[in-house]
Design an enzyme around this catalytic site. Structure first.
Site, PDB file in Angstrom:
ATOM      1  N   SER A 193       0.862  -1.176   0.000  1.00  0.00           N
ATOM      2  CA  SER A 193       0.000   0.000   0.000  1.00  0.00           C
ATOM      3  C   SER A 193       0.896   1.223   0.000  1.00  0.00           C
ATOM      4  CB  SER A 193      -0.899  -0.022   1.248  1.00  0.00           C
ATOM      5  OG  SER A 193      -1.763   1.085   1.238  1.00  0.00           O
ATOM      6  N   GLU A 194       0.637   2.159  -0.912  1.00  0.00           N
ATOM      7  CA  GLU A 194       1.559   3.290  -1.030  1.00  0.00           C
ATOM      8  C   GLU A 194       1.615   4.166   0.213  1.00  0.00           C
ATOM      9  OE1 GLU A 194      -1.926   4.677  -3.742  1.00  0.00           O
ATOM     10  OE2 GLU A 194      -0.978   2.797  -3.258  1.00  0.00           O
TER      11      GLU A 194
END
Length: 152
Positions: free
Chosen positions: A45-46
């Site tokens: 997940s960024e």
């Protein structure tokens, strides 16, 4: 079966053991629900998490463990959290095997327009453009067409 589920199930068949995969907002977040049995991979997940797991049980959510849409997730054993600089280092450095994201529009040549959500306030394009440039492979998960028909 709903179209979003059909799309997510089809994309899940593209995943292979050991991959590092980023899932965007919308249909992409559904992909993790349809992993084939025995496929062990890493979701990134960024916002700074590798090793996301299923949504937590009621009352067990941790505010810092979320997917790209801000929905609660769990951290699998061996997961790692880090700052956004490291996260985008993974993305921009070409370490993602695959990113799955939604799109505003995709033309017949595969060019993606993806920085704005209609009728929503958006501060910028977010990480989408970094993801499409940095990932080894890109899948755009969407179901709509321009006014119901294909455009040339």
């Amino acid at each position: 079966m709903e179209p979003q589920i059909i799309i997510a199930r089809r994309i899940a068949r593209e995943l292979a053991p050991g991959m590092l995969v980023n899932l965007g907002i919308g249909i992409p977040t559904l992909v993790a629900n349809y992993l084939p049995p025995g496929i062990n991979l890493f979701f990134q997940s960024e916002n700074g998490l590798v090793g996301t797991g299923a949504p937590p049980e009621e009352g067990m959510a941790h505010p810092m463990l979320t997917d790209a849409a801000g929905h609660p997730v769990t951290a699998l054993p061996g997961a790692s959290t880090f700052d956004s600089a490291m996260s985008f280092g993974l993305i921009r450095g070409g370490h993602l095997d695959l990113t799955v994201l939604g799109g505003l529009q995709v033309d017949q040549s595969g060019r993606l327009a993806n920085w704005m959500i209609p009728k929503k306030m958006a501060p910028g394009m977010g990480g989408a453009m970094d993801l499409v440039c940095g990932a080894k492979r890109v899948i755009v998960a969407m179901q709509h067409t321009a006014k119901g028909s294909r455009r040339s």
